[in-house]
Design a protein around this motif. Structure first.
Motif, mmCIF file in Angstrom:
data_model
loop_
_atom_site.group_PDB
_atom_site.id
_atom_site.type_symbol
_atom_site.label_atom_id
_atom_site.label_comp_id
_atom_site.label_asym_id
_atom_site.label_seq_id
_atom_site.Cartn_x
_atom_site.Cartn_y
_atom_site.Cartn_z
ATOM 1 N N ASP A 1 -2.434 9.475 -3.493
ATOM 2 C CA ASP A 1 -2.609 9.430 -2.034
ATOM 3 C C ASP A 1 -1.296 9.252 -1.266
ATOM 4 O OD1 ASP A 1 -4.152 9.516 0.275
ATOM 5 O OD2 ASP A 1 -4.344 7.326 0.351
ATOM 6 N N HIS B 254 1.529 10.199 1.594
ATOM 7 C CA HIS B 254 1.604 10.774 2.947
ATOM 8 C C HIS B 254 3.068 10.805 3.366
ATOM 9 C CE1 HIS B 254 -2.719 10.508 4.193
ATOM 10 N NE2 HIS B 254 -2.728 9.715 3.132
ATOM 11 N N LYS C 246 -0.475 15.236 3.420
ATOM 12 C CA LYS C 246 -1.621 14.504 3.975
ATOM 13 C C LYS C 246 -2.536 13.952 2.893
ATOM 14 C CE LYS C 246 -1.464 17.912 7.670
ATOM 15 N NZ LYS C 246 -1.914 19.288 7.902
ATOM 16 N N GLY C 247 -1.999 13.034 2.113
ATOM 17 C CA GLY C 247 -2.865 12.412 1.116
ATOM 18 C C GLY C 247 -3.000 13.249 -0.141
ATOM 19 N N ILE C 248 -1.901 13.346 -0.886
ATOM 20 C CA ILE C 248 -1.914 14.147 -2.126
ATOM 21 C C ILE C 248 -2.006 13.223 -3.337
ATOM 22 C CG2 ILE C 248 -0.444 15.598 -3.605
ATOM 23 C CD1 ILE C 248 -0.909 17.340 -1.425
ATOM 24 N N LEU D 163 -1.792 24.151 -3.043
ATOM 25 C CA LEU D 163 -1.494 23.345 -1.866
ATOM 26 C C LEU D 163 -1.614 24.208 -0.610
ATOM 27 C CD1 LEU D 163 -0.354 20.465 -1.529
ATOM 28 C CD2 LEU D 163 1.916 21.487 -1.439
ATOM 29 N N LYS E 222 -2.224 19.633 1.830
ATOM 30 C CA LYS E 222 -3.374 19.122 1.081
ATOM 31 C C LYS E 222 -3.614 19.975 -0.159
ATOM 32 C CE LYS E 222 -6.241 17.007 4.577
ATOM 33 N NZ LYS E 222 -7.218 17.247 5.599
#
Ligand code: ATP
Length: 234
Positions: A6, A8, A18-20, A207, A211
């Motif tokens: 997660d 950012h 954004k939250g990988i 990706l 995301k």
């Protein structure tokens, strides 16, 4: 070996990642594919400590490296080959290789490893006294890879190795990546060339604008309709 949870990343107001969450297991080649601006380079830079995540964590070899300085990461065996190669143009091929080993303590082993790099890349041997800035694009990519190998990486982060290279050289570079993996280096590969990247990988992540939209077995991804339509020109 690597576990990202997660993350950012922001560039001022731009929320680029954004939250990988993703992971790379020991012995794998994992490919991260996506269009221009999707955030591939930003992820690699965040892993190697050049960008910082606002939250979440990055675990490498069971250690939390989220806030660790880049140099400590190299010492731990994590090495990034940046996009566009960035060899030291005004130094010779040999000097570039020696620089790749500057954090190593086992100085006596270094010349042996330079010989191994020359074995893998005979073109670098022929040009060992040549200024790196005068090498062709493909040769510079080889030098960037050779220099990275001199740090004896456990995990190699490769950013767009195919960029700007003729198809035949792309083949050559990718077969060397495969060879490095067979010899024990774990690899996280970022590529716009989805076809090549998935063909050598065990697993892949796709990706889109910061995301992950798809992930799984590389073969299955390469055969999926979504990937074929969006990235493989089917
Ligand atoms: P490419 O394949 O074109 O290299 P990429 O998938 O590697 O793209 P990134 O370079 O990670 O994408 O960029 C992700 C997003 O972050 C893009 O929208 C980009 O414009 C933005 N970005 C990247 N670097 C910076 C920066 N230094 N300052 C501001 N925005 C940036």
């Amino acid at each position: 070996m690597l576990k990202i949870n997660d993350i950012h990343v922001y560039y001022d107001m731009i929320h680029a990642i954004k939250g990988i969450s993703l992971e790379v297991n020991e012995g794998e080649i994992v490919s991260l594919i996506g269009a221009n601006g999707a955030g591939k380079t930003t992820i690699l830079r965040t892993i190697s400590g050049l960008n910082r995540s606002k939250q979440g964590s990055i675990i490498f070899k069971d250690k939390d490296i989220t806030q660790m300085p880049a140099q400590s990461l190299v010492e731990m065996g994590l090495c990034q080959i940046p996009e566009g190669r960035r060899v030291f143009a005004n130094m010779t091929v040999l000097e570039n290789l020696e620089l790749g080993a500057f954090l190593r303590k086992d100085k006596s082993e270094i010349s042996k490893d330079i010989a191994k790099v020359y074995e893998k890349f005979p073109r670098l041997f022929e040009r060992k006294k040549q200024m790196a800035g005068t090498l062709s694009g493909g040769e510079q990519q080889m030098l960037a890879m050779g220099r990275a190998l001199m740090s004896k990486p456990k995990l190699l982060l490769l950013d767009e190795p195919s960029m700007g290279l003729a198809p035949i050289l792309v083949q050559e570079i990718f077969s060397i990546i495969k060879e490095l993996n067979n010899e024990g280096t774990t690899i996280l590969l970022v590529e716009q060339n989805a076809h090549m990247a998935l063909s050598i990988a065990h697993r892949g992540y796709v990706l889109e604008t910061g995301k992950i939209v798809l992930s799984g077995d590389a073969k299955e991804l390469a055969e999926s309709d979504e990937i074929r339509e969006a990235y493989l020109g089917a």
